[in-house]
Design a protein around this motif. Structure first.
Motif, PDB file in Angstrom:
ATOM      1  N   PRO A 293       0.846  -1.280   0.013  1.00 39.06           N
ATOM      2  CA  PRO A 293       0.185  -0.055  -0.075  1.00 39.06           C
ATOM      3  C   PRO A 293       0.686   1.427   0.098  1.00 39.06           C
ATOM      4  N   GLN A 294       2.017   1.301   0.640  1.00 39.87           N
ATOM      5  CA  GLN A 294       2.819   2.462   0.772  1.00 39.87           C
ATOM      6  C   GLN A 294       3.510   2.868  -0.348  1.00 39.87           C
ATOM      7  N   LEU A 295       3.935   1.728  -1.019  1.00 43.40           N
ATOM      8  CA  LEU A 295       4.585   1.655  -2.326  1.00 43.40           C
ATOM      9  C   LEU A 295       3.717   2.130  -3.544  1.00 43.40           C
ATOM     10  N   LEU A 296       2.321   1.937  -3.362  1.00 43.20           N
ATOM     11  CA  LEU A 296       1.487   2.220  -4.629  1.00 43.20           C
ATOM     12  C   LEU A 296       1.110   3.786  -4.564  1.00 43.20           C
ATOM     13  N   THR A 297       0.891   4.149  -3.149  1.00 45.95           N
ATOM     14  CA  THR A 297       0.366   5.687  -2.722  1.00 45.95           C
ATOM     15  C   THR A 297       2.061   6.433  -2.862  1.00 45.95           C
ATOM     16  N   ASN A 298       3.019   5.951  -2.816  1.00 49.01           N
ATOM     17  CA  ASN A 298       4.219   6.677  -3.017  1.00 49.01           C
ATOM     18  C   ASN A 298       4.318   6.994  -4.621  1.00 49.01           C
TER      19      ASN A 298
ATOM     20  N   THR B 229       2.480  14.095   0.391  1.00 54.49           N
ATOM     21  CA  THR B 229       3.583  12.926   0.891  1.00 54.49           C
ATOM     22  C   THR B 229       3.127  11.565   0.642  1.00 54.49           C
ATOM     23  N   PRO B 230       4.293  10.726   0.727  1.00 56.17           N
ATOM     24  CA  PRO B 230       4.213   9.235   0.522  1.00 56.17           C
ATOM     25  C   PRO B 230       3.167   8.501   1.277  1.00 56.17           C
ATOM     26  N   ASP B 231       2.620   8.991   2.421  1.00 58.38           N
ATOM     27  CA  ASP B 231       1.904   8.234   3.227  1.00 58.38           C
ATOM     28  C   ASP B 231       0.409   8.759   3.139  1.00 58.38           C
ATOM     29  N   GLU B 232       0.299   9.794   2.379  1.00 60.03           N
ATOM     30  CA  GLU B 232      -1.336  10.091   2.314  1.00 60.03           C
ATOM     31  C   GLU B 232      -2.081   9.336   1.465  1.00 60.03           C
ATOM     32  N   GLU B 233      -3.272   9.347   1.363  1.00 59.41           N
ATOM     33  CA  GLU B 233      -4.150   8.590   0.824  1.00 59.41           C
ATOM     34  C   GLU B 233      -4.221   9.238  -0.739  1.00 59.41           C
ATOM     35  N   ILE B 234      -4.588   8.342  -1.706  1.00 63.96           N
ATOM     36  CA  ILE B 234      -4.664   8.793  -3.007  1.00 63.96           C
ATOM     37  C   ILE B 234      -5.925   9.697  -3.162  1.00 63.96           C
ATOM     38  N   PHE B 235      -5.973  11.005  -3.859  1.00 64.54           N
ATOM     39  CA  PHE B 235      -7.321  11.569  -4.034  1.00 64.54           C
ATOM     40  C   PHE B 235      -7.272  12.438  -5.249  1.00 64.54           C
TER      41      PHE B 235
ATOM     42  N   SER C 207      -0.925   1.633 -15.618  1.00 62.91           N
ATOM     43  CA  SER C 207       0.066   0.900 -15.176  1.00 62.91           C
ATOM     44  C   SER C 207      -0.069   0.837 -13.637  1.00 62.91           C
ATOM     45  N   LEU C 208      -0.256   1.924 -12.999  1.00 63.25           N
ATOM     46  CA  LEU C 208      -0.356   1.757 -11.540  1.00 63.25           C
ATOM     47  C   LEU C 208      -1.779   0.807 -10.904  1.00 63.25           C
TER      48      LEU C 208
ATOM     49  N   PRO D 211      -6.700  -4.153  -4.575  1.00 64.64           N
ATOM     50  CA  PRO D 211      -7.610  -3.422  -5.737  1.00 64.64           C
ATOM     51  C   PRO D 211      -8.133  -2.089  -4.924  1.00 64.64           C
ATOM     52  N   ARG D 212      -8.172  -1.968  -3.721  1.00 65.48           N
ATOM     53  CA  ARG D 212      -8.815  -0.791  -3.159  1.00 65.48           C
ATOM     54  C   ARG D 212      -7.924   0.332  -3.587  1.00 65.48           C
ATOM     55  N   ILE D 213      -6.422   0.281  -3.588  1.00 63.80           N
ATOM     56  CA  ILE D 213      -5.709   1.334  -4.118  1.00 63.80           C
ATOM     57  C   ILE D 213      -5.832   1.744  -5.546  1.00 63.80           C
ATOM     58  N   GLY D 214      -5.892   0.581  -6.321  1.00 63.87           N
ATOM     59  CA  GLY D 214      -6.181   0.793  -7.625  1.00 63.87           C
ATOM     60  C   GLY D 214      -7.399   1.524  -7.947  1.00 63.87           C
TER      61      GLY D 214
END
Length: 357
Positions: A98-103, A113-119, A134-135, A145-148
């Motif tokens: 999860p941290q890698l994807l948001t980063n 910042t890398p730790d913030e949620e995607i918005f 790709s992401l 899938p939630r981050i996707g």
């Protein structure tokens, strides 16, 4: 050799090494090229609208896609395959998924910042959809899938109207054939799509539709959001103000139904296998003793014994009488004259009586 040509050579080396799983070479190649500060720039869209390709921007986008795909692959397979001297990539590959994807999202958009949620953010308004593809694929590969979903929704909520206009104009051309943009059901089918040389505007349409398919056919179904998947597919139709033709939307809806049915059958089969493994095994029954078949000789003997059961004393002589008759000494005594009684002599005489005269 120009800087652009050198970077193209490094990119080709990295792409070939990635195909053959030579991850150390990929890591060294990507580390040799400075990472773009932000890939969400309107320069690529301006070049597209003016039909004036910008090779540098295109190369940076391809490198960005390769970087995301590479990091997702090594994170899921073998993070230790990245050499320690490639410190930036090695650090990212060892992060929790999860941290890698948001980063990586924040690197693309240069936001937060890398730790913030995607918005959704204005910075993502000019992010090329192929980067979001790709992401999203990386999120599926890492079982996130939630981050996707968050990345796709953020892009659709941020995309510039200028991007939509280019797509609309391209799909409205007489020579545009929707059959060239069929539904790709395999979630990993578009991993290497960025490496193909196609018309930039057609590539934009393809990436947009690819993102549409990933969301409705993979991300939302993986989350069990079947109704949301159907709503998302309908929301992009011409009827609802989008530019996807109704035939393409209907095809997507039919695929959602088929995927749901296949998943239900798969779950039922798994349940049956689980029941078969946990069901108590029946106890083995003791074998029945075989019935003995008698021979004709044994049957005759049995009948003789049955007849003797009706005689007095069971049809058997007493031990004393049997021993008396069978003893030679007793036989001799019984025949001696001195031992015979008168009655015995009279009754046992064999001399005929004189007939009366």
């Amino acid at each position: 050799m120009s800087t652009l040509e050198a970077q193209r050579g490094v990119y080709r080396t990295a792409a070939r090494a990635f195909v053959i799983r030579n991850y150390a070479t990929v890591a060294h190649s990507l580390s040799a090229i400075p990472q773009a500060q932000s890939l969400a720039t309107p320069d690529w869209l301006t070049a597209l609208q003016l039909d004036a390709p910008n090779p540098q921007i295109d190369l940076e986008r391809k490198l960005g896609i390769l970087r995301v795909t590479f990091l997702a692959t090594v994170t899921s397979d073998s993070p230790s395959s990245i050499p320690s001297e490639c410190t930036a990539l090695a650090h990212l590959a060892n992060l929790p998924p999860p941290q890698l994807l948001t980063n990586m999202w924040h690197d693309m958009t240069a936001t937060g910042t890398p730790d913030e949620e995607i918005f959704a953010t204005p910075n993502a308004a000019f992010l090329h959809p192929s980067l979001v593809v790709s992401l999203a694929l990386a999120a599926l590969k890492l079982d996130e899938p939630r981050i996707g979903r968050a990345a796709i929704e953020a892009w659709f909520g941020s995309a510039s109207d200028q991007v939509d206009k280019v797509v609309w104009e391209e799909t409205s051309k007489e020579d545009f054939d929707w059959r060239d943009y069929g539904i790709e059901q395999e979630s990993g089918a578009g991993m290497s799509a960025s490496m193909k040389e196609v018309d930039p505007k057609r590539a934009l349409v393809g990436s947009w539709l690819r993102l549409y398919d990933i969301m409705s056919l993979h991300v939302l179904p993986r989350l069990g959001e079947w109704e949301a998947a159907a709503d998302f597919a309908r929301g992009q139709s011409v009827e609802n103000g989008g530019w996807v033709p109704d035939e393409r939307v209907d095809s997507s809806l039919q695929h959602i139904i088929e995927i749901r049915q296949e998943e239900a059958l798969d779950l039922a089969a798994k349940h049956q296998r689980r029941l078969a493994l946990t069901a108590p095994k029946p106890k083995p029954r003791a074998p029945a003793s075989p019935q003995r078949s008698f021979t004709s000789k044994e049957k005759g003997k049995g009948r003789a014994m049955s007849d003797s059961d009706h005689r007095p004393n069971g049809g058997h002589r007493s031990d004393s009488s049997s021993s008396t008759l069978s003893s030679p000494k007793n036989q001799r005594r019984s025949s001696s004259p001195s031992t015979r009684s008168p009655s015995s002599n009279h009754n046992n005489s064999t001399t005929p009586l004189p007939s009366p005269t």
